[in-house]
Design a protein around this motif. Structure first.
Motif, PDB file in Angstrom:
ATOM      1  N   VAL A   1       0.644  -1.279   0.078  1.00  0.00           N
ATOM      2  CA  VAL A   1      -0.162   0.144   0.051  1.00  0.00           C
ATOM      3  C   VAL A   1       1.325   1.171   0.054  1.00  0.00           C
ATOM      4  N   LEU A   2       1.644   1.403   0.583  1.00  0.00           N
ATOM      5  CA  LEU A   2       2.777   2.913   0.479  1.00  0.00           C
ATOM      6  C   LEU A   2       3.994   2.836  -0.728  1.00  0.00           C
ATOM      7  N   SER A   3       3.809   1.145  -1.079  1.00  0.00           N
ATOM      8  CA  SER A   3       4.683   1.569  -2.220  1.00  0.00           C
ATOM      9  C   SER A   3       3.396   2.369  -3.523  1.00  0.00           C
ATOM     10  N   SER A   4       2.326   2.089  -3.306  1.00  0.00           N
ATOM     11  CA  SER A   4       1.216   2.230  -4.216  1.00  0.00           C
ATOM     12  C   SER A   4       1.197   4.031  -4.290  1.00  0.00           C
ATOM     13  N   ARG A   5       0.782   4.487  -2.812  1.00  0.00           N
ATOM     14  CA  ARG A   5       0.361   5.173  -2.504  1.00  0.00           C
ATOM     15  C   ARG A   5       1.605   6.506  -3.237  1.00  0.00           C
ATOM     16  N   PHE A   6       3.117   6.417  -2.808  1.00  0.00           N
ATOM     17  CA  PHE A   6       3.953   6.573  -3.350  1.00  0.00           C
ATOM     18  C   PHE A   6       3.543   6.636  -4.659  1.00  0.00           C
ATOM     19  N   ALA A   7       3.420   6.072  -5.585  1.00  0.00           N
ATOM     20  CA  ALA A   7       3.854   5.503  -7.105  1.00  0.00           C
ATOM     21  C   ALA A   7       2.308   6.725  -7.639  1.00  0.00           C
ATOM     22  N   VAL A   8       1.371   6.751  -7.342  1.00  0.00           N
ATOM     23  CA  VAL A   8       0.084   7.885  -7.604  1.00  0.00           C
ATOM     24  C   VAL A   8       0.112   8.636  -6.881  1.00  0.00           C
ATOM     25  N   ALA A   9       0.948   9.052  -6.029  1.00  0.00           N
ATOM     26  CA  ALA A   9       1.609  10.742  -5.400  1.00  0.00           C
ATOM     27  C   ALA A   9       1.909  10.828  -6.558  1.00  0.00           C
ATOM     28  N   THR A  10       3.015  10.054  -7.034  1.00  0.00           N
ATOM     29  CA  THR A  10       3.940  11.343  -7.832  1.00  0.00           C
ATOM     30  C   THR A  10       3.351  11.234  -8.962  1.00  0.00           C
ATOM     31  N   LYS A  11       2.523  10.569  -9.319  1.00  0.00           N
ATOM     32  CA  LYS A  11       1.914  10.550 -11.169  1.00  0.00           C
ATOM     33  C   LYS A  11       0.509  12.141 -10.185  1.00  0.00           C
ATOM     34  N   HIS A  12       0.808  12.263  -9.321  1.00  0.00           N
ATOM     35  CA  HIS A  12      -0.644  13.285  -9.639  1.00  0.00           C
ATOM     36  C   HIS A  12       0.019  14.496  -9.243  1.00  0.00           C
ATOM     37  N   VAL A  13       1.890  14.369  -8.794  1.00  0.00           N
ATOM     38  CA  VAL A  13       2.561  15.991  -8.445  1.00  0.00           C
ATOM     39  C   VAL A  13       3.181  16.196  -9.250  1.00  0.00           C
ATOM     40  N   ALA A  14       4.108  15.170 -10.304  1.00  0.00           N
ATOM     41  CA  ALA A  14       4.799  15.488 -11.213  1.00  0.00           C
ATOM     42  C   ALA A  14       4.305  14.955 -12.735  1.00  0.00           C
ATOM     43  N   GLY A  15       3.443  13.861 -12.813  1.00  0.00           N
ATOM     44  CA  GLY A  15       3.073  13.568 -14.453  1.00  0.00           C
ATOM     45  C   GLY A  15       2.923  11.899 -13.998  1.00  0.00           C
ATOM     46  N   ASP A  16       2.821  12.345 -15.826  1.00  0.00           N
ATOM     47  CA  ASP A  16       2.664  10.621 -16.515  1.00  0.00           C
ATOM     48  C   ASP A  16       4.602   9.925 -16.220  1.00  0.00           C
ATOM     49  N   ASP A  17       5.207  11.008 -16.912  1.00  0.00           N
ATOM     50  CA  ASP A  17       6.578  10.150 -16.924  1.00  0.00           C
ATOM     51  C   ASP A  17       7.400   9.800 -16.023  1.00  0.00           C
ATOM     52  N   ALA A  18       7.521  10.883 -14.551  1.00  0.00           N
ATOM     53  CA  ALA A  18       7.726  11.200 -12.745  1.00  0.00           C
ATOM     54  C   ALA A  18       6.745   9.295 -12.838  1.00  0.00           C
ATOM     55  N   TYR A  19       5.619   9.067 -12.994  1.00  0.00           N
ATOM     56  CA  TYR A  19       5.120   8.125 -12.440  1.00  0.00           C
ATOM     57  C   TYR A  19       5.883   6.903 -12.550  1.00  0.00           C
ATOM     58  N   LYS A  20       5.884   6.933 -14.664  1.00  0.00           N
ATOM     59  CA  LYS A  20       6.851   5.598 -14.800  1.00  0.00           C
ATOM     60  C   LYS A  20       8.244   5.352 -14.332  1.00  0.00           C
ATOM     61  N   GLN A  21       8.601   6.923 -14.014  1.00  0.00           N
ATOM     62  CA  GLN A  21      10.172   6.293 -14.285  1.00  0.00           C
ATOM     63  C   GLN A  21       9.826   5.552 -12.088  1.00  0.00           C
ATOM     64  N   VAL A  22       9.210   6.251 -11.495  1.00  0.00           N
ATOM     65  CA  VAL A  22       8.844   5.780  -9.782  1.00  0.00           C
ATOM     66  C   VAL A  22       8.192   4.273 -10.066  1.00  0.00           C
TER      67      VAL A  22
END
Length: 252
Positions: free
Chosen positions: A142-163
């Motif tokens: 859950v923690l990992s998914s929250r981090f990934a989804v939060a990255t997408k919300h804050v920094a966008g799709d490209d950053a999400y894919k990197q994370v």
């Protein structure tokens, strides 16, 4: 099924006379039932392959029925599966068929699926990929998914894919320190991402995916939807490609 194969050995029973259309066991006496049972037992002991054949036919019928039920589930929930408005989209966004993956960062088979999905997308440039965050393996997931989804919300799709890729390669224990290290290493706005992890938007996104998985009767990862087909479990790239081609053929 068993009675059909046993019929040649049973038609000679003295209790059965005249044309045989259907056997009504209720019309037999107790003695006749006992004799019938003995004949069936004798036939099956002499021909045990009949049992295996019957089991195989039953399993095939069940598989066909389950596949049909899964296709109905996919059709009934198509909008949420393929276009929920928040899941990350990759591959060829204009592809003619879509591969949807329900995944968990702590899932070993999800990690094994990474190169297989990459090989599929390299071999077939007309597949759209959708990633569904489906953390089911405990608090670390859950923690990992929250981090990934939060990255997408804050920094966008490209950053999400990197994370996303970094988390699938990460072998340590996810916690704020390790997640900060990943974010800092990618040059992201770490403080904002960490704060966003507990936002209502992140919570709702993960909850919606959970609800969808429940509707689709998905209980394990990885699970895929490829076109009209539900694929429950890990599959190699070659098999995924065969299914993709079959889906295209069905679509005409």
């Amino acid at each position: 099924m068993i009675l059909r194969h046993a019929a040649p050995a049973l038609l000679g029973l003295s209790m059965i006379t005249g044309p045989v259309h259907a056997l009504d066991l209720n019309a037999l006496s107790e003695a006749e039932k006992a004799e019938f049972g003995a004949q069936v037992r004798e036939y099956l002991l002499e021909n045990p392959e009949v049992i295996i054949e019957a089991i195989n036919v039953l399993e095939q019928r069940n598989a066909v029925a389950e596949a049909a039920a899964d296709q109905e589930l996919v059709a009934a929930n198509a909008d949420e599966i393929f276009d929920d408005g928040f899941s990350w989209v990759g591959g060829n966004p204009e592809g003619d068929i879509t591969l949807v993956e329900f995944m968990d960062y702590r899932c070993g088979y999800c990690r094994r699926a990474v190169p297989e999905v990459a090989e599929l997308l390299a071999a077939d440039g007309n597949i759209r990929l959708v990633i569904k965050e489906f953390p089911i393996l405990g608090d670390a997931s859950v923690l990992s998914s929250r981090f990934a989804v939060a990255t997408k919300h804050v920094a966008g799709d490209d950053a999400y894919k990197q994370v996303h890729d970094a988390l699938l390669e990460f072998s340590g224990e996810p916690n704020e320190i390790s997640l900060r290290r990943i974010s800092d290493g990618l040059g992201l706005d770490t403080d904002t991402i960490i704060t966003a992890m507990d936002s209502d938007e992140v919570t709702e996104e993960i909850a919606q995916t959970r609800q969808l998985a429940q509707k689709l009767r998905i209980s394990g990862t990885p699970s895929f939807v490829l076109g009209t087909e539900m694929l429950r479990g890990f599959l190699p790239a070659e098999q995924l490609l065969q299914i993709a081609n079959a889906v295209r053929a069905e679509q005409g």
